[in-house]
Motif scaffolding. Structure first.
Motif, mmCIF file in Angstrom:
data_model
loop_
_atom_site.group_PDB
_atom_site.id
_atom_site.type_symbol
_atom_site.label_atom_id
_atom_site.label_comp_id
_atom_site.label_asym_id
_atom_site.label_seq_id
_atom_site.Cartn_x
_atom_site.Cartn_y
_atom_site.Cartn_z
ATOM 1 N N LEU A 185 0.828 -1.138 0.012
ATOM 2 C CA LEU A 185 -0.037 -0.091 -0.031
ATOM 3 C C LEU A 185 0.933 1.115 -0.076
ATOM 4 O O LEU A 185 1.673 1.717 0.967
ATOM 5 C CB LEU A 185 -0.850 -0.172 1.270
ATOM 6 C CG LEU A 185 -1.935 -1.008 1.303
ATOM 7 C CD1 LEU A 185 -2.704 -0.970 2.722
ATOM 8 C CD2 LEU A 185 -2.943 -0.905 0.225
ATOM 9 N N PHE A 186 0.936 1.852 -0.834
ATOM 10 C CA PHE A 186 1.798 3.243 -1.082
ATOM 11 C C PHE A 186 1.422 4.309 -0.875
ATOM 12 O O PHE A 186 0.014 4.482 -1.303
ATOM 13 C CB PHE A 186 2.260 3.025 -2.637
ATOM 14 C CG PHE A 186 3.155 1.906 -3.163
ATOM 15 C CD1 PHE A 186 4.425 1.673 -2.692
ATOM 16 C CD2 PHE A 186 2.412 0.880 -4.054
ATOM 17 C CE1 PHE A 186 4.754 0.164 -3.140
ATOM 18 C CE2 PHE A 186 2.982 -0.109 -4.273
ATOM 19 C CZ PHE A 186 4.121 -0.494 -4.028
ATOM 20 N N SER A 187 1.723 5.233 -0.382
ATOM 21 C CA SER A 187 1.440 6.588 0.083
ATOM 22 C C SER A 187 1.277 7.395 -1.208
ATOM 23 O O SER A 187 2.376 7.272 -1.986
ATOM 24 C CB SER A 187 2.023 7.177 1.150
ATOM 25 O OG SER A 187 3.308 7.672 0.809
ATOM 26 N N ILE A 188 0.406 8.187 -1.547
ATOM 27 C CA ILE A 188 0.635 9.163 -2.672
ATOM 28 C C ILE A 188 1.652 10.075 -2.723
ATOM 29 O O ILE A 188 2.197 10.344 -3.733
ATOM 30 C CB ILE A 188 -0.723 9.862 -2.723
ATOM 31 C CG1 ILE A 188 -1.086 10.793 -3.939
ATOM 32 C CG2 ILE A 188 -0.732 10.890 -1.753
ATOM 33 C CD1 ILE A 188 -0.986 9.834 -5.313
ATOM 34 N N ASP A 189 2.176 10.274 -1.493
ATOM 35 C CA ASP A 189 3.504 11.247 -1.450
ATOM 36 C C ASP A 189 4.605 10.462 -1.950
ATOM 37 O O ASP A 189 5.592 11.065 -2.725
ATOM 38 C CB ASP A 189 3.684 11.574 0.025
ATOM 39 C CG ASP A 189 2.894 12.755 0.433
ATOM 40 O OD1 ASP A 189 2.251 13.277 -0.299
ATOM 41 O OD2 ASP A 189 2.636 12.765 1.774
ATOM 42 N N SER A 190 4.685 9.121 -1.818
ATOM 43 C CA SER A 190 5.793 8.090 -2.277
ATOM 44 C C SER A 190 5.642 8.271 -3.727
ATOM 45 O O SER A 190 6.842 8.225 -4.397
ATOM 46 C CB SER A 190 5.686 6.958 -1.524
ATOM 47 O OG SER A 190 6.858 5.983 -1.984
ATOM 48 N N TYR A 191 4.563 8.013 -4.107
ATOM 49 C CA TYR A 191 4.322 7.826 -5.763
ATOM 50 C C TYR A 191 4.819 9.213 -6.461
ATOM 51 O O TYR A 191 5.515 9.090 -7.444
ATOM 52 C CB TYR A 191 2.762 7.325 -6.105
ATOM 53 C CG TYR A 191 2.575 7.537 -7.448
ATOM 54 C CD1 TYR A 191 2.765 6.404 -8.353
ATOM 55 C CD2 TYR A 191 1.995 8.654 -8.172
ATOM 56 C CE1 TYR A 191 2.361 6.306 -9.662
ATOM 57 C CE2 TYR A 191 1.492 8.715 -9.410
ATOM 58 C CZ TYR A 191 1.962 7.605 -10.411
ATOM 59 O OH TYR A 191 1.795 7.498 -11.320
ATOM 60 N N ILE A 192 4.234 10.305 -5.933
ATOM 61 C CA ILE A 192 4.313 11.515 -6.361
ATOM 62 C C ILE A 192 6.117 11.747 -6.568
ATOM 63 O O ILE A 192 6.799 12.426 -7.656
ATOM 64 C CB ILE A 192 3.888 12.873 -5.828
ATOM 65 C CG1 ILE A 192 2.263 12.562 -6.053
ATOM 66 C CG2 ILE A 192 4.334 14.123 -6.451
ATOM 67 C CD1 ILE A 192 1.829 12.778 -7.506
ATOM 68 N N SER A 193 6.705 11.636 -5.479
ATOM 69 C CA SER A 193 8.239 11.762 -5.436
ATOM 70 C C SER A 193 8.795 10.657 -6.281
ATOM 71 O O SER A 193 9.936 11.207 -6.851
ATOM 72 C CB SER A 193 8.389 11.363 -3.672
ATOM 73 O OG SER A 193 9.965 11.213 -3.760
#
Length: 287
Positions: A185-193
């Motif tokens: 489960l990935f945080s949206i911040d991690s994806y954007i980064s």
């Protein structure tokens, strides 16, 4: 005698003040160049913020969908080569937000990142306008097209990072597990980064010929040195490819490495042209 000393001291002080004023004038000029570049970035960021829904769904989230252009091209390549395993039908990625103001700060931060990316050409142009008056006429002619080539290489790198490195990395990392008991489960911040880092880092790497051009003019790099150290450059490029693409397969590393090898060879050509121009200028002075 003392009067002459006083007059000389006054003159020296005047020269010092004039130099200081000139230095501060340059700082003031630089400040206004940076202010104008900042205003341009704010305008681009506001534009992105206004159309954020479409930009988020189409551009930012694009690499997380199997319908993305890169995945469709891989399917077509696999069909043309009669090879299975090229098609990517599903991206195992679930994004979550874990902070109260997470989605609000996400919109602001991602809009700012895209605004800075779009504002890079204007920022480079403003820096060029600041540096240009300090150059001699021949140096200005030699640097003709600097802004165009710098911007072109940057956006080529951004496109390569967005359409090649980012989707390959997302496809691999989203499906990688060390245990079936652990759910991704990935945080949206991690994806954007991840998307921003992979895309912008590639854009910066593609500026290698511009960096070589500057260092060659300063006498730091020569084409002979770059040819002699080509074997070390190959190792460094492979290491960079391995870091930028955290995937274990050789295909991905090869796809990423090839443009870097091409950039290095182009940089050698650029250094050679700079050296020829220096030798020609030296011959003109001696004659």
């Amino acid at each position: 005698m003392s009067e002459n000393k006083i007059i000389k001291a006054i003159r020296d002080k005047g020269k010092t003040m004039e130099a200081e004023m000139s230095f501060f004038d340059h700082l003031e000029a630089l400040r206004w160049h940076l202010v104008r570049a900042s205003v341009a970035i704010v305008i681009f960021t506001s534009f992105v913020f206004y159309f954020y829904d479409w930009i988020f769904d189409t551009i930012i989230m694009g690499p997380s969908r199997p319908t993305f252009w890169t995945y469709r091209m891989l399917c077509e390549i696999g069909a043309a080569l009669h090879r299975s395993g090229f098609c990517i039908d599903k991206i195992n990625i679930q994004l979550i937000n874990t902070e109260m103001a997470g989605q609000f700060t996400l919109q602001i931060n991602s809009a700012l990142i895209i605004g800075i990316t779009l504002g890079v050409p204007y920022l480079i142009w403003e820096i060029w306008r600041f540096v240009k008056p300090a150059l001699h006429e021949k140096e200005r002619k030699a640097a003709t097209g600097f802004v165009f080539y710098a911007c072109m290489l940057f956006f080529m790198g951004v496109l390569f990072g967005y359409y090649v490195i980012t989707p390959m990395s997302i496809n691999f990392l989203s499906g990688y597990t060390v245990s079936t008991k652990i759910q991704n489960l990935f945080s949206i911040d991690s994806y954007i980064s991840s998307v921003a880092t992979l895309t912008l880092a590639t854009g910066v790497v593609f500026e290698l010929p511009i960096l070589v051009y500057i260092l060659s003019n300063l006498g730091v790099l020569t084409p002979k040195f770059m040819r002699e150290t080509r074997r070390y450059a190959v190792v460094i490029i492979l290491v960079i490819a391995a870091i930028v693409t955290p995937t274990p397969d050789m295909l991905t590393m090869t796809v990423v490495s090839i443009p870097l090898f091409v950039l290095y060879e182009v940089s050698i050509v650029v250094a050679g042209l700079v050296e020829k121009r220096k030798l020609k200028r030296h011959d003109e002075i001696m004659s």
